[in-house]
Design an enzyme around this catalytic site. Structure first.
Site, PDB file in Angstrom:
ATOM      1  N   ILE A  71     -40.532  25.380   4.392  1.00 58.72           N
ATOM      2  CA  ILE A  71     -39.903  25.338   3.009  1.00 58.72           C
ATOM      3  C   ILE A  71     -41.214  25.752   2.168  1.00 58.72           C
ATOM      4  O   ILE A  71     -42.171  25.356   2.146  1.00 58.72           O
ATOM      5  CB  ILE A  71     -39.351  24.054   2.498  1.00 58.72           C
ATOM      6  CG1 ILE A  71     -38.628  24.006   1.148  1.00 58.72           C
ATOM      7  CG2 ILE A  71     -40.578  22.946   2.625  1.00 58.72           C
ATOM      8  CD1 ILE A  71     -37.784  22.864   1.106  1.00 58.72           C
ATOM      9  N   GLY A 127     -39.758  23.590   8.366  1.00 61.43           N
ATOM     10  CA  GLY A 127     -38.149  23.924   8.101  1.00 61.43           C
ATOM     11  C   GLY A 127     -38.026  25.191   9.374  1.00 61.43           C
ATOM     12  O   GLY A 127     -36.919  25.202   9.580  1.00 61.43           O
ATOM     13  N   ASP A 130     -36.723  22.860  11.834  1.00 62.73           N
ATOM     14  CA  ASP A 130     -35.513  22.689  11.593  1.00 62.73           C
ATOM     15  C   ASP A 130     -34.315  23.658  12.207  1.00 62.73           C
ATOM     16  O   ASP A 130     -33.548  23.151  12.621  1.00 62.73           O
ATOM     17  CB  ASP A 130     -35.333  22.433  10.231  1.00 62.73           C
ATOM     18  CG  ASP A 130     -35.793  21.138   9.641  1.00 62.73           C
ATOM     19  OD1 ASP A 130     -36.004  19.780  10.057  1.00 62.73           O
ATOM     20  OD2 ASP A 130     -36.606  21.239   8.769  1.00 62.73           O
ATOM     21  N   GLU A 150     -44.224  18.030   8.200  1.00 56.67           N
ATOM     22  CA  GLU A 150     -43.735  17.208   6.806  1.00 56.67           C
ATOM     23  C   GLU A 150     -44.755  16.073   6.819  1.00 56.67           C
ATOM     24  O   GLU A 150     -45.136  15.841   5.610  1.00 56.67           O
ATOM     25  CB  GLU A 150     -42.416  17.164   6.883  1.00 56.67           C
ATOM     26  CG  GLU A 150     -41.304  18.095   6.711  1.00 56.67           C
ATOM     27  CD  GLU A 150     -41.040  18.673   7.879  1.00 56.67           C
ATOM     28  OE1 GLU A 150     -39.967  19.846   7.856  1.00 56.67           O
ATOM     29  OE2 GLU A 150     -41.884  18.649   8.929  1.00 56.67           O
ATOM     30  N   ASP A 158     -36.582  15.590   7.135  1.00 54.41           N
ATOM     31  CA  ASP A 158     -35.395  15.341   6.705  1.00 54.41           C
ATOM     32  C   ASP A 158     -34.284  16.372   6.557  1.00 54.41           C
ATOM     33  O   ASP A 158     -33.264  16.271   6.119  1.00 54.41           O
ATOM     34  CB  ASP A 158     -35.272  14.781   5.076  1.00 54.41           C
ATOM     35  CG  ASP A 158     -35.940  15.873   4.089  1.00 54.41           C
ATOM     36  OD1 ASP A 158     -36.103  16.878   4.307  1.00 54.41           O
ATOM     37  OD2 ASP A 158     -35.723  15.473   2.763  1.00 54.41           O
TER      38      ASP A 158
END
Length: 277
Positions: A71, A127, A130, A150, A158
């Protein structure tokens, strides 16, 4: 589906005959870090391809030297910086809705009926993990590395990694990656099952992944979509419940032109040809 509609992505019709499309993360100068625009554009891009009759398989890849650096930090600051509300309860409710929206964007990869293949090179951080874990298949080049980063940003991941990664690599491996945030090289990622194969170069990976995508695209689209749906549903069910689920699924989907064509092709020793979904 013009690419100018997207600020962070590029859609390429890689093989019009086979129905293979690429979705490229397209911010190479920023190592394809994920902005708020990305989180609104990815579900839209997937919906476009899911609804396109000629689309049969999707490859998710990155432009430039890296797959995804995670991110974008300015995006993270914008999300957590507060919405100007004086009431802490309302501010936290806003933040929760924001996180749920970002989660839904990543989960759109799973909701897409088409099989989505991650082709990872260079960095796959935060991310990016993810995204990769939400894909149906994962491959990488030897220069790739993976990091659940993270915890080093004082966060618990998350957007799906902590939910999906343990089912892929096992609880112990997932916990070690998430708690240490260390870089996991390609060979180790292969050994723990995070990727299905490692290729010597990005070019060789791209060639191999394209062949895999074309092979998937040639299969019965009903069977591929059903297999994807049942595999995902299995995560939430016992064995008996999952067996009941697949029985219900096949009772509604099994009797089809695809089944007749597959059976006839086997008898005639030829490749089957299926209607587009």
């Amino acid at each position: 589906m013009a690419n100018e509609e997207f600020k962070t992505l590029q859609i390429v019709h890689s093989d019009s005959e086979a129905g293979v499309f690429h979705i490229y993360l397209n911010r190479p100068a920023q190592r394809n870090s994920l902005t708020l625009d990305f989180f609104s554009e990815l579900p839209r891009a997937l919906d476009l391809l899911d609804g396109r009759r000629g689309a049969a398989a999707i490859v998710l890849a990155g432009r430039g030297p890296h797959f995804c650096a995670g991110i974008d930090l300015s995006t993270l600051a914008a999300i957590t910086g507060g919405g100007g509300r004086s009431d802490p309860g309302r501010e936290r409710e806003r933040l929760r809705r924001q996180i749920l929206s970002l989660q839904a964007a990543i989960s759109a990869v799973e909701r897409c009926r088409r099989p989505v293949i991650a082709a990872v090179h260079g960095a796959c951080i935060g991310g990016g993990v993810d995204l990769a874990t939400a894909c149906d298949l994962r491959y990488c080049s030897e220069d790739a590395f993976f990091s659940v980063k993270e915890v080093d940003l004082a966060l618990a991941a998350d957007l799906g990694t902590l939910q999906r990664l343990p089912a892929i690599v096992g609880h112990g491996n997932a916990a070690e990656m998430a708690l240490t945030a260390r870089k996991v090289p390609a060979a180790e990622a292969r050994a723990m099952g995070l990727v299905s194969a490692v290729f010597p170069s990005r070019q060789e990976m791209d060639t191999a992944v394209m062949a895999i995508a074309k092979d998937l695209a040639a299969k019965s689209p009903l069977a591929v979509a059903g297999t994807k749906a049942v595999l995902l549903r299995n995560r939430d069910l016992t064995v008996d419940q999952s067996l009941d689920y697949v029985a219900t699924w096949n009772s509604s989907m099994l009797i089809s032109d695809d089944l007749a064509e597959a059976t006839t092709a086997q008898i005639q020793k030829r490749k089957p040809t299926f209607a587009k979904l």
